[in-house]
Design a protein around this motif. Structure first.
Motif, PDB file in Angstrom:
ATOM      1  N   ASN A   1      31.928  33.049  46.102  1.00 41.86           N
ATOM      2  CA  ASN A   1      32.576  34.304  45.730  1.00 41.86           C
ATOM      3  C   ASN A   1      31.815  35.479  46.335  1.00 41.86           C
ATOM      4  OD1 ASN A   1      34.505  32.986  44.205  1.00 41.86           O
ATOM      5  ND2 ASN A   1      33.283  33.097  42.335  1.00 41.86           N
TER       6      ASN A   1
ATOM      7  N   ALA B   1      36.262  38.354  46.804  1.00 44.39           N
ATOM      8  CA  ALA B   1      36.963  37.459  47.733  1.00 44.39           C
ATOM      9  C   ALA B   1      36.390  36.054  47.603  1.00 44.39           C
ATOM     10  CB  ALA B   1      36.815  37.961  49.162  1.00 44.39           C
TER      11      ALA B   1
ATOM     12  N   SER C   1      41.277  33.155  47.133  1.00 47.32           N
ATOM     13  CA  SER C   1      41.954  34.418  47.429  1.00 47.32           C
ATOM     14  C   SER C   1      42.312  34.512  48.910  1.00 47.32           C
ATOM     15  CB  SER C   1      41.071  35.604  47.020  1.00 47.32           C
ATOM     16  OG  SER C   1      39.943  35.726  47.860  1.00 47.32           O
TER      17      SER C   1
ATOM     18  N   THR D   1      45.296  39.224  44.354  1.00 44.25           N
ATOM     19  CA  THR D   1      44.547  37.983  44.597  1.00 44.25           C
ATOM     20  C   THR D   1      43.039  38.199  44.492  1.00 44.25           C
ATOM     21  OG1 THR D   1      44.447  38.316  47.003  1.00 44.25           O
ATOM     22  CG2 THR D   1      46.368  37.144  46.128  1.00 44.25           C
ATOM     23  N   MET D   2      42.586  39.435  44.754  1.00 45.64           N
ATOM     24  CA  MET D   2      41.140  39.715  44.748  1.00 45.64           C
ATOM     25  C   MET D   2      40.672  40.456  43.508  1.00 45.64           C
ATOM     26  SD  MET D   2      40.429  40.750  48.741  1.00 45.64           S
ATOM     27  CE  MET D   2      41.709  41.994  48.838  1.00 45.64           C
TER      28      MET D   2
ATOM     29  N   ALA E   1      47.751  33.420  41.638  1.00 46.75           N
ATOM     30  CA  ALA E   1      46.365  33.635  42.046  1.00 46.75           C
ATOM     31  C   ALA E   1      45.598  34.377  40.954  1.00 46.75           C
ATOM     32  CB  ALA E   1      46.329  34.411  43.359  1.00 46.75           C
TER      33      ALA E   1
ATOM     34  N   ASN F   1      42.709  32.995  38.280  1.00 43.40           N
ATOM     35  CA  ASN F   1      41.413  33.676  38.217  1.00 43.40           C
ATOM     36  C   ASN F   1      41.079  34.124  36.789  1.00 43.40           C
ATOM     37  OD1 ASN F   1      40.826  33.429  40.951  1.00 43.40           O
ATOM     38  ND2 ASN F   1      41.830  35.357  41.486  1.00 43.40           N
TER      39      ASN F   1
END
Length: 467
Positions: A53, A67, A71, A118-119, A251, A255
């Motif tokens: 990560n 990121a 991702s 996604t991030m 995503a 997370n």
């Protein structure tokens, strides 16, 4: 470097929006411009090397964006979806005259929100990214203002989507009240120190957040909007929503869920039943449909159920998201392929939209019929397609996680889904044509994208995944 794809897409969206003010910019030029933005961002994302990560600009962003390989994979899928949607839109709007250059800037704006999702590793950032994506999608759904069905669809989506945003905001407030932070890493530390079930505000907050995610993913019982909205949107927009939007939501869903083992275990039983009902309710809806877009919308509900199986089976320790990303890629290639084909086969005003309209397609356009058949077989999970391998990995991961019942129900659901996928193949190959498909295709971009995605369906099936 890791933030460059988001910067490229964001700058491209703003540039397209400003350029739309000039009359010399035609929608064909805007289509090429948006495709170029997606292609450049895709190549930059592909070249990025990520191990573990990576916190992006921790000093400036204070750990809001992270990121990872997961991702990165999700971003690649979203950018590819944007590229193929832009290309198929070019062909679609040669036959349907309600496009303007702003359409493509909105598509790129939606992608920027998806990439940010996604991030995102903080709840307020998740909300902002979700709204950037949603506001652009709302407008795209109702872009054909002369179409009553499209207007109805955007009204339903806007009203229900506003509730989903409100649930997310309320959930973030509860979580902040319980933990004193909206950062994922701080929430995980609090749960590890104090436990999940011992904090009612945290339970309530995570419940509201999960409701928002489940609505956007079109999971049971928040699936009622999806069939009407997909039916009212134009074909390229429907394909974009079914693939790019679903990728972004799952995503951020994954997370959030893997923050801590106790948080996931607290909701795993409920997600089990939601996954089961999502698969079988989606199948029941799809079986009775006559419209292809409505059938594909209902089948998207079913595929949401398969992805929920992966979330139930996921391990919070050393999470990679490889199974989820693989299935999203396989599903995106198959679904986008069908919508690319419908972009040029549907004709002006989407006059061909039902199963009966595609009877005898194999006799007049054998290559297009073969391509559509490949996509349908992939969605049904028939080897050697990517869809089969995606379902294989999900079922295997469920069995390894001890969710044997869920794995068996997933297989049963996949068998049931063959009914409505094979129905279209039977119509194309074993029925006489009720109308001719003789009109010339105004642009070759959508047919080219269709056959490129056929190659992708088989290529993805060869990619190995470590479960």
């Amino acid at each position: 470097m890791l933030l460059m794809p988001l910067i490229i897409v964001g700058a491209g969206a703003i540039l397209l929006m400003l350029s739309s003010a000039y009359q010399k910019l035609t929608h064909e030029m805007a289509a090429y411009g948006s495709a170029l933005v997606f292609a450049v961002a895709f190549l930059v994302q592909l070249s990025a090397c990520i191990t573990g990560n990576a916190v992006l600009f921790s000093g400036a962003f204070n750990g809001l964006l992270v990121a990872s390989s997961f991702s990165k994979a999700a971003g690649l899928i979203i950018l590819a979806c944007g590229f193929f949607t832009a290309m198929s839109s070019h062909t679609y709007f040669k036959q349907n005259d309600f496009c303007s250059p702003e359409y493509y800037s909105l598509m790129v704006f939606a992608a920027s929100g998806m990439l940010l999702l996604t991030m995102a590793q903080e709840l307020i950032t998740v909300f902002i990214a979700l709204e950037i994506m949603s506001l652009a999608i709302y407008i795209l759904v109702g872009y054909d203002r002369k179409n009553v069905i499209s207007t109805e669809a955007v009204l339903k989506y806007l009203m229900l989507g506003a509730f989903a945003g409100a649930f997310l905001t309320m959930g973030a407030a509860f979580v902040y009240g319980a933990t004193g932070s909206t950062k994922f890493v701080k929430i995980a530390q609090y749960v590890a120190a104090h436990g999940f079930m011992q904090t009612p505000a945290l339970i309530g907050g995570s419940f509201f957040i999960l409701v928002a995610f489940l609505f956007k993913a079109a999971a049971f019982p928040f699936h009622a909007w999806v069939v009407d909205v997909y039916d009212g949107a134009s074909v390229p927009v429907t394909g974009y929503m079914a693939t790019g939007l679903k990728t972004a939501i799952f995503a951020v869903f994954a997370n959030f869920l893997v923050l801590d083992a106790s948080l996931q275990s607290g909701w795993i039983t409920y997600l089990f039943y939601i996954a089961v009902f999502t698969m079988f309710v989606g199948n029941l809806i799809a079986i009775g449909q006559q419209s292809l877009k409505r059938m594909l919308a209902a089948s998207g509900i079913v595929h949401t159920g398969y992805l929920l199986i992966a979330l139930v089976a996921v391990s919070t320790k050393d999470f990679t998201g490889s199974v989820i990303a693989y299935y999203l890629a396989a599903y995106a290639a198959s679904t986008l392929g069908i919508f690319c084909a419908l972009s040029y086969l549907g004709g002006a005003g989407e006059k061909r939209s039902t199963f009966d309209d595609f009877k005898g397609l194999a006799k007049s356009r054998p290559y297009s019929a073969a391509a559509v058949s490949v996509f349908l077989l992939s969605m049904a999970g028939i080897p050697p397609t990517a869809g089969f391998m995606g379902k294989f990995y999900i079922i295997t991961s469920a069995i390894e996680a001890g969710q044997v019942t869920l794995a068996v129900l997933g297989i049963v659901s996949s068998i049931i889904s063959m009914w409505y996928y094979l129905r279209l193949i039977i119509n194309m190959y074993f029925c006489e044509a009720e109308e001719q498909f003789g009109e010339a295709v105004p642009s070759n971009l959508a047919p080219i994208c269709t056959f490129v995605l056929v190659v992708c369906v088989f290529a993805i099936s060869l990619y190995p995944v470590v479960i």
